[in-house]
Design a protein around this motif. Structure first.
Motif, PDB file in Angstrom:
ATOM      1  N   HIS A  92      50.535   8.717  56.663  1.00 52.25           N
ATOM      2  CA  HIS A  92      50.600  10.119  56.828  1.00 52.25           C
ATOM      3  C   HIS A  92      49.514  10.895  55.898  1.00 52.25           C
ATOM      4  CE1 HIS A  92      53.837  10.109  59.056  1.00 52.25           C
ATOM      5  NE2 HIS A  92      54.614   9.409  58.062  1.00 52.25           N
ATOM      6  N   LEU A  93      48.293  10.040  55.570  1.00 52.75           N
ATOM      7  CA  LEU A  93      47.038  10.450  54.820  1.00 52.75           C
ATOM      8  C   LEU A  93      45.792  10.524  55.548  1.00 52.75           C
ATOM      9  CD1 LEU A  93      46.189  10.991  51.755  1.00 52.75           C
ATOM     10  CD2 LEU A  93      45.672   8.542  51.550  1.00 52.75           C
ATOM     11  N   LYS A  94      45.392  11.567  55.781  1.00 57.67           N
ATOM     12  CA  LYS A  94      44.211  12.004  56.536  1.00 57.67           C
ATOM     13  C   LYS A  94      42.957  11.932  56.013  1.00 57.67           C
ATOM     14  CE  LYS A  94      46.582  14.944  60.011  1.00 57.67           C
ATOM     15  NZ  LYS A  94      45.917  14.147  61.465  1.00 57.67           N
ATOM     16  N   CYS A 101      36.577   8.755  60.604  1.00 61.30           N
ATOM     17  CA  CYS A 101      37.944   9.107  60.163  1.00 61.30           C
ATOM     18  C   CYS A 101      38.932   7.629  59.620  1.00 61.30           C
ATOM     19  CB  CYS A 101      38.880  10.032  60.921  1.00 61.30           C
ATOM     20  SG  CYS A 101      39.254   9.374  62.579  1.00 61.30           S
ATOM     21  N   ASN A 102      39.928   7.835  59.086  1.00 61.33           N
ATOM     22  CA  ASN A 102      40.575   6.528  59.077  1.00 61.33           C
ATOM     23  C   ASN A 102      41.702   6.340  60.281  1.00 61.33           C
ATOM     24  OD1 ASN A 102      42.322   8.796  58.059  1.00 61.33           O
ATOM     25  ND2 ASN A 102      43.781   7.499  57.074  1.00 61.33           N
ATOM     26  N   VAL A 103      41.742   5.119  60.550  1.00 61.06           N
ATOM     27  CA  VAL A 103      42.253   4.468  61.836  1.00 61.06           C
ATOM     28  C   VAL A 103      43.228   3.376  61.637  1.00 61.06           C
ATOM     29  CG1 VAL A 103      42.115   3.642  63.979  1.00 61.06           C
ATOM     30  CG2 VAL A 103      40.464   4.964  63.267  1.00 61.06           C
ATOM     31  N   GLU A 104      44.778   3.547  61.457  1.00 61.69           N
ATOM     32  CA  GLU A 104      45.573   2.698  60.949  1.00 61.69           C
ATOM     33  C   GLU A 104      46.244   1.759  62.205  1.00 61.69           C
ATOM     34  OE1 GLU A 104      48.485   5.140  58.852  1.00 61.69           O
ATOM     35  OE2 GLU A 104      47.067   5.154  57.041  1.00 61.69           O
ATOM     36  N   THR A 105      46.949   0.993  61.964  1.00 60.23           N
ATOM     37  CA  THR A 105      47.496   0.209  63.011  1.00 60.23           C
ATOM     38  C   THR A 105      49.166  -0.279  62.459  1.00 60.23           C
ATOM     39  OG1 THR A 105      47.380  -2.095  62.681  1.00 60.23           O
ATOM     40  CG2 THR A 105      45.638  -0.832  63.806  1.00 60.23           C
ATOM     41  N   VAL A 134      45.591  -3.987  58.894  1.00 58.07           N
ATOM     42  CA  VAL A 134      44.662  -3.694  59.776  1.00 58.07           C
ATOM     43  C   VAL A 134      44.484  -2.325  59.735  1.00 58.07           C
ATOM     44  CG1 VAL A 134      44.232  -4.235  62.024  1.00 58.07           C
ATOM     45  CG2 VAL A 134      45.671  -5.834  60.983  1.00 58.07           C
ATOM     46  N   THR A 135      43.500  -1.607  59.148  1.00 55.28           N
ATOM     47  CA  THR A 135      43.504  -0.239  58.858  1.00 55.28           C
ATOM     48  C   THR A 135      41.800  -0.017  58.453  1.00 55.28           C
ATOM     49  OG1 THR A 135      45.680   0.328  58.162  1.00 55.28           O
ATOM     50  CG2 THR A 135      43.841   1.652  57.500  1.00 55.28           C
ATOM     51  N   MET A 136      41.393   0.868  59.227  1.00 63.58           N
ATOM     52  CA  MET A 136      40.016   1.360  59.028  1.00 63.58           C
ATOM     53  C   MET A 136      39.941   2.393  58.225  1.00 63.58           C
ATOM     54  SD  MET A 136      36.768   0.390  59.525  1.00 63.58           S
ATOM     55  CE  MET A 136      36.856  -0.963  60.660  1.00 63.58           C
ATOM     56  N   CYS A 137      39.248   2.352  56.963  1.00 63.89           N
ATOM     57  CA  CYS A 137      39.061   3.513  56.376  1.00 63.89           C
ATOM     58  C   CYS A 137      37.816   4.588  56.853  1.00 63.89           C
ATOM     59  CB  CYS A 137      38.720   3.304  54.734  1.00 63.89           C
ATOM     60  SG  CYS A 137      39.753   2.227  53.780  1.00 63.89           S
ATOM     61  N   ALA A 138      38.134   5.553  56.473  1.00 64.34           N
ATOM     62  CA  ALA A 138      37.246   6.748  56.922  1.00 64.34           C
ATOM     63  C   ALA A 138      35.782   6.333  56.637  1.00 64.34           C
ATOM     64  CB  ALA A 138      37.429   8.021  56.219  1.00 64.34           C
ATOM     65  N   GLU A 139      35.585   5.816  55.485  1.00 64.35           N
ATOM     66  CA  GLU A 139      34.162   5.415  54.940  1.00 64.35           C
ATOM     67  C   GLU A 139      33.516   4.611  55.841  1.00 64.35           C
ATOM     68  OE1 GLU A 139      36.828   5.876  53.126  1.00 64.35           O
ATOM     69  OE2 GLU A 139      36.537   6.314  51.100  1.00 64.35           O
ATOM     70  N   VAL A 154      30.246  11.428  51.607  1.00 65.01           N
ATOM     71  CA  VAL A 154      31.289  12.478  51.227  1.00 65.01           C
ATOM     72  C   VAL A 154      32.521  12.119  51.691  1.00 65.01           C
ATOM     73  CG1 VAL A 154      31.607  15.093  51.386  1.00 65.01           C
ATOM     74  CG2 VAL A 154      29.398  14.294  50.883  1.00 65.01           C
ATOM     75  N   VAL A 155      33.474  12.327  50.787  1.00 62.75           N
ATOM     76  CA  VAL A 155      34.982  11.841  51.425  1.00 62.75           C
ATOM     77  C   VAL A 155      35.816  13.131  51.369  1.00 62.75           C
ATOM     78  CG1 VAL A 155      36.785  10.262  51.244  1.00 62.75           C
ATOM     79  CG2 VAL A 155      34.653   9.633  50.506  1.00 62.75           C
ATOM     80  N   VAL A 156      36.697  13.500  52.450  1.00 65.29           N
ATOM     81  CA  VAL A 156      37.683  14.417  52.022  1.00 65.29           C
ATOM     82  C   VAL A 156      38.710  13.973  52.824  1.00 65.29           C
ATOM     83  CG1 VAL A 156      35.951  16.397  52.586  1.00 65.29           C
ATOM     84  CG2 VAL A 156      37.334  15.394  54.422  1.00 65.29           C
ATOM     85  N   LEU A 158      39.843  11.476  46.556  1.00 63.63           N
ATOM     86  CA  LEU A 158      40.164   9.871  46.737  1.00 63.63           C
ATOM     87  C   LEU A 158      38.767   9.368  46.835  1.00 63.63           C
ATOM     88  CD1 LEU A 158      42.124   9.471  50.185  1.00 63.63           C
ATOM     89  CD2 LEU A 158      43.066   9.142  47.927  1.00 63.63           C
ATOM     90  N   LEU A 159      38.860   8.243  46.297  1.00 61.17           N
ATOM     91  CA  LEU A 159      37.638   7.257  45.906  1.00 61.17           C
ATOM     92  C   LEU A 159      37.693   6.231  46.818  1.00 61.17           C
ATOM     93  CD1 LEU A 159      37.077   7.301  41.965  1.00 61.17           C
ATOM     94  CD2 LEU A 159      36.059   8.811  43.484  1.00 61.17           C
ATOM     95  N   PRO A 160      36.562   5.972  47.228  1.00 60.97           N
ATOM     96  CA  PRO A 160      36.496   4.722  48.246  1.00 60.97           C
ATOM     97  C   PRO A 160      37.229   3.331  47.795  1.00 60.97           C
ATOM     98  CG  PRO A 160      34.240   5.472  48.000  1.00 60.97           C
ATOM     99  CD  PRO A 160      35.261   6.258  47.107  1.00 60.97           C
TER     100      PRO A 160
HETATM  101  N1  THU Z   1      41.733   5.777  53.133  1.00 60.79           N
HETATM  102  C1  THU Z   1      40.588   6.016  53.451  1.00 60.79           C
HETATM  103  O1  THU Z   1      40.364   6.152  54.805  1.00 60.79           O
HETATM  104  N2  THU Z   1      39.440   6.126  52.537  1.00 60.79           N
HETATM  105  C2  THU Z   1      39.720   6.197  51.164  1.00 60.79           C
HETATM  106  O2  THU Z   1      38.980   6.274  50.517  1.00 60.79           O
HETATM  107  C3  THU Z   1      41.241   5.893  50.753  1.00 60.79           C
HETATM  108  C4  THU Z   1      42.192   5.413  51.735  1.00 60.79           C
HETATM  109  C5  THU Z   1      42.939   5.589  54.438  1.00 60.79           C
HETATM  110  C6  THU Z   1      43.163   4.383  54.502  1.00 60.79           C
HETATM  111  C7  THU Z   1      44.459   4.356  54.956  1.00 60.79           C
HETATM  112  O3  THU Z   1      44.735   4.820  56.461  1.00 60.79           O
HETATM  113  C8  THU Z   1      45.256   5.580  54.097  1.00 60.79           C
HETATM  114  O4  THU Z   1      44.191   6.064  53.659  1.00 60.79           O
HETATM  115  C9  THU Z   1      46.258   5.168  53.087  1.00 60.79           C
HETATM  116  O5  THU Z   1      45.462   4.262  52.231  1.00 60.79           O
END
Ligand code: THU
Length: 160
Positions: free
Chosen positions: A46-48, A64-68, A73-78, A97-99, A106-108
């Motif tokens: 539930h984190l966008k 954006c982030n893409v979960e499964t 198996v999750t792709m972070c937004a970065e 830039v991360v929002v 949130l840090l990468p």
């Molecule tokens: N997530 C990101 O996309 N970037 C970050 O910098 C931290 C975490 C996502 C991954 C996952 O979908 C959710 O946030 C919780 O970890």
């Protein structure tokens, strides 16, 4: 191409768009990141999260982030944003830039820091994180990932 500005949406031709992206600022990157953050697929955490990168060529890319259902198996937004850049032929990152929907900026994660490090123009690349309430923290890549370029150099030399 549609550009979202404080004055509303503007439709721009490619040439006009490129002129605009040459002048991209943190706030424009944040706007681009916030726009794709709305498309986050995160039914489990539930984190966008949205990320936008500025390339050395002055182009902007976002993701954006893409979960499964299989949690790892999750792709972070970065990394989504970096994949978009590389897929379009851009391989040098100037700024990230991360929002997110979290109050705290949130840090990468470590995987994303390694991926940013692979394409960073240099270790002084700026990483800007903005929380849901606008709280902003700015770091350099070398501060968040001090061993990054050394790790990459070593691995490239032993695998050459
Ligand atoms: N997530 C990101 O996309 N970037 C970050 O910098 C931290 C975490 C996502 C991954 C996952 O979908 C959710 O946030 C919780 O970890």
């Amino acid at each position: 191409l549609t550009l979202e500005t404080p004055g509303g949406r503007r439709n721009l031709r490619i040439g006009e768009f490129l002129l605009v992206v040459l002048k991209i600022t943190d706030s424009k990157l944040a706007l681009a990141a916030r726009k794709v953050m709305g498309n986050a697929y995160s039914p489990y955490s539930h984190l966008k999260v949205g990320a936008a990168i500025l390339t050395s060529g002055g182009e902007g890319f976002s993701g954006c982030n893409v979960e499964t259902a299989v949690f790892p198996v999750t792709m972070c937004a970065e990394r989504s944003a970096i994949s978009a850049a590389v897929s379009n032929g851009a391989k040098s990152i100037e700024k990230v830039v991360v929002v997110s929907s979290a109050d705290e900026p949130l840090l990468p994660c470590g995987i994303c820091l390694q991926t940013i490090s692979e394409f960073a123009r240099d270790e002084n690349v700026r990483i800007v994180s903005i929380g849901a309430n606008g709280q902003t923290v700015k770091h350099t890549l070398k501060k968040l990932f001090p061993s990054g370029s050394g790790v990459n150099r070593t691995i490239r030399s032993v695998t050459a």
